[in-house]
Design a protein around this motif. Structure first.
Motif, PDB file in Angstrom:
ATOM      1  N   LEU A  71       0.711  -1.238  -0.077  1.00  0.00           N
ATOM      2  CA  LEU A  71      -0.003  -0.024   0.135  1.00  0.00           C
ATOM      3  C   LEU A  71       0.876   1.382  -0.032  1.00  0.00           C
ATOM      4  N   VAL A  72       0.401   2.347  -0.768  1.00  0.00           N
ATOM      5  CA  VAL A  72       0.859   3.676  -0.112  1.00  0.00           C
ATOM      6  C   VAL A  72      -0.372   4.360   0.898  1.00  0.00           C
ATOM      7  N   LYS A  73      -0.081   4.810   1.903  1.00  0.00           N
ATOM      8  CA  LYS A  73      -1.052   5.520   2.566  1.00  0.00           C
ATOM      9  C   LYS A  73      -0.433   6.832   3.129  1.00  0.00           C
ATOM     10  N   GLY A  74      -0.995   7.534   3.670  1.00  0.00           N
ATOM     11  CA  GLY A  74      -0.680   8.657   4.349  1.00  0.00           C
ATOM     12  C   GLY A  74      -0.901  10.266   3.708  1.00  0.00           C
ATOM     13  N   ARG A  75      -1.795   9.980   2.729  1.00  0.00           N
ATOM     14  CA  ARG A  75      -2.194  11.451   1.817  1.00  0.00           C
ATOM     15  C   ARG A  75      -3.003  12.235   2.901  1.00  0.00           C
ATOM     16  N   GLY A  76      -3.580  11.149   3.761  1.00  0.00           N
ATOM     17  CA  GLY A  76      -4.364  12.359   4.949  1.00  0.00           C
ATOM     18  C   GLY A  76      -3.624  12.534   6.035  1.00  0.00           C
ATOM     19  N   GLY A  77      -1.946  12.087   5.768  1.00  0.00           N
ATOM     20  CA  GLY A  77      -1.317  12.684   7.104  1.00  0.00           C
ATOM     21  C   GLY A  77      -1.325  11.912   8.139  1.00  0.00           C
ATOM     22  N   SER A  78      -1.666  10.377   8.218  1.00  0.00           N
ATOM     23  CA  SER A  78      -1.898   9.867   9.596  1.00  0.00           C
ATOM     24  C   SER A  78      -0.905   8.577   9.505  1.00  0.00           C
TER      25      SER A  78
ATOM     26  N   MET B  25       3.973   9.847  -2.382  1.00  0.00           N
ATOM     27  CA  MET B  25       4.442   9.239  -1.637  1.00  0.00           C
ATOM     28  C   MET B  25       4.934   9.907  -0.366  1.00  0.00           C
ATOM     29  N   PRO B  26       4.102   9.841   0.648  1.00  0.00           N
ATOM     30  CA  PRO B  26       4.366  10.768   1.999  1.00  0.00           C
ATOM     31  C   PRO B  26       5.522  10.241   2.958  1.00  0.00           C
TER      32      PRO B  26
ATOM     33  N   PRO C 290      19.165   9.760   8.957  1.00  0.00           N
ATOM     34  CA  PRO C 290      18.707  10.632  10.068  1.00  0.00           C
ATOM     35  C   PRO C 290      17.522  11.552   9.941  1.00  0.00           C
ATOM     36  N   GLY C 291      16.779  11.731  10.731  1.00  0.00           N
ATOM     37  CA  GLY C 291      15.634  12.747  10.618  1.00  0.00           C
ATOM     38  C   GLY C 291      14.484  12.432   9.997  1.00  0.00           C
ATOM     39  N   ILE C 292      14.463  11.004   9.430  1.00  0.00           N
ATOM     40  CA  ILE C 292      13.367  10.668   8.969  1.00  0.00           C
ATOM     41  C   ILE C 292      12.532   9.855   9.884  1.00  0.00           C
ATOM     42  N   VAL C 293      11.091   9.978  10.026  1.00  0.00           N
ATOM     43  CA  VAL C 293      10.568   9.011  10.998  1.00  0.00           C
ATOM     44  C   VAL C 293       9.934   8.065  10.243  1.00  0.00           C
ATOM     45  N   GLU C 294       9.127   8.154   9.338  1.00  0.00           N
ATOM     46  CA  GLU C 294       8.483   6.940   8.707  1.00  0.00           C
ATOM     47  C   GLU C 294       8.034   7.417   7.422  1.00  0.00           C
ATOM     48  N   HIS C 295       7.707   6.406   6.463  1.00  0.00           N
ATOM     49  CA  HIS C 295       7.325   6.572   5.067  1.00  0.00           C
ATOM     50  C   HIS C 295       5.731   5.847   4.830  1.00  0.00           C
ATOM     51  N   GLY C 296       5.161   6.205   3.755  1.00  0.00           N
ATOM     52  CA  GLY C 296       3.915   5.702   3.629  1.00  0.00           C
ATOM     53  C   GLY C 296       3.715   4.408   2.659  1.00  0.00           C
ATOM     54  N   MET C 297       4.999   3.715   2.372  1.00  0.00           N
ATOM     55  CA  MET C 297       4.662   2.489   2.148  1.00  0.00           C
ATOM     56  C   MET C 297       4.578   1.380   3.173  1.00  0.00           C
ATOM     57  N   PHE C 298       3.333   0.681   2.867  1.00  0.00           N
ATOM     58  CA  PHE C 298       2.977  -0.311   3.816  1.00  0.00           C
ATOM     59  C   PHE C 298       3.210  -1.650   3.156  1.00  0.00           C
ATOM     60  N   ILE C 299       4.245  -2.173   3.583  1.00  0.00           N
ATOM     61  CA  ILE C 299       4.918  -3.342   2.615  1.00  0.00           C
ATOM     62  C   ILE C 299       4.440  -4.590   3.459  1.00  0.00           C
ATOM     63  N   GLY C 300       3.611  -5.471   2.694  1.00  0.00           N
ATOM     64  CA  GLY C 300       3.287  -6.962   3.390  1.00  0.00           C
ATOM     65  C   GLY C 300       2.465  -6.493   4.826  1.00  0.00           C
TER      66      GLY C 300
END
Ligand code: DER
Length: 235
Positions: free
Chosen positions: A96-103, A137-138, A207-217
């Motif tokens: 999945l790609v998720k996060g266009r709603g920011g959550s 892709m957030p 460093p500085g990256i918290v999380e991305h919007g790819m929901f793999i598996g």
């Protein structure tokens, strides 16, 4: 059938998997909203009992509170029976790609702690490859030197013709701030980003990256509502 009708159909289908006594991950967005409404209705009717909801955003927390769904959090319920949430894109392997709603961050925390994660989408979300559409892709980043993070993220994907932009609030053009006090960099790719796990690892090592919007598996199944009916995809 409007797109919202399709979202509602997928949401209601997913809620058929909810049983009394379950701890539920409550998703965020216009599709998950229908699932939360439906769960609240079934509780109010007395059909569902002893439900505990774990909201994936302050937005969903407020919706569930107003609907009198009993709420808790991951600290009190580290294992969740079932999470139901929408997605922005779904590929044939149910990534999945998720996060266009920011959550995306709280969604990923809750959905990765769920025994079962049912994704609900209308058919417009189905794609051949995630991260290869014109859509964002957030990536959630700390606000400190966000422009540096943006540049390093873009540099990871030069082969894919990547551009990045800081997500702004619609109204005032200020930087969008997530429930967690972070910023979001939206990445856009012209070409397929290749192996998703490699892309994920490369992003998360910065460093500085918290999380991305790819929901793999992560998804157990995806309920797709289309004009020709509803299909359930499982891995
Ligand atoms: O932002 C999110 O992660 C939402 O769940 C998104 O992926 C789906 O939102 P929608 O149901 O409003 O399209």
């Amino acid at each position: 059938l409007t797109q919202d009708d399709l979202k509602k159909i997928a949401a209601y289908k997913a809620v058929e998997h909810v049983k009394s006594g379950m701890v539920l991950g409550l998703g965020t967005g216009s599709t998950a909203k229908h699932a939360v409404d439906r769960i609240a209705h079934l509780i109010q009717q007395g059909t569902l009992k002893d439900i505990i909801g774990i909201p994936t955003s302050t937005q969903t927390h407020e919706q569930a509170l107003s609907l009198n769904i009993p709420l808790s959090d991951l600290d009190s319920h580290p294992v969740i029976d079932l999470a139901i949430d929408g997605a922005d894109e779904v590929d044939p392997e149910l990534n999945l790609v998720k996060g266009r709603g920011g959550s995306l961050l709280r969604e990923k925390m809750i959905e990765s702690a769920s025994k079962k994660f049912i994704v609900i989408v209308d058919e417009s979300k189905m794609v051949k490859h995630i991260g290869a559409s014109r859509l964002a892709m957030p990536v959630e980043v700390i606000p400190f030197c966000w422009n540096h993070s943006l540049r390093r993220l873009v540099d990871l994907f030069t082969d894919s013709g990547c551009v990045g932009e800081l997500r702004k609030c619609a109204g005032n053009g200020e930087a969008y701030v997530t429930d967690n006090g972070n910023y979001i960099i939206d990445l856009y790719f012209e070409r397929d980003i290749g192996d998703l796990n490699e892309a994920s690892d490369a992003i998360l090592r910065l460093p500085g990256i918290v999380e991305h919007g790819m929901f793999i598996g992560l998804a157990s199944s995806v309920i797709v509502a289309g004009v020709d009916g509803v299909t359930v995809k499982t891995k």
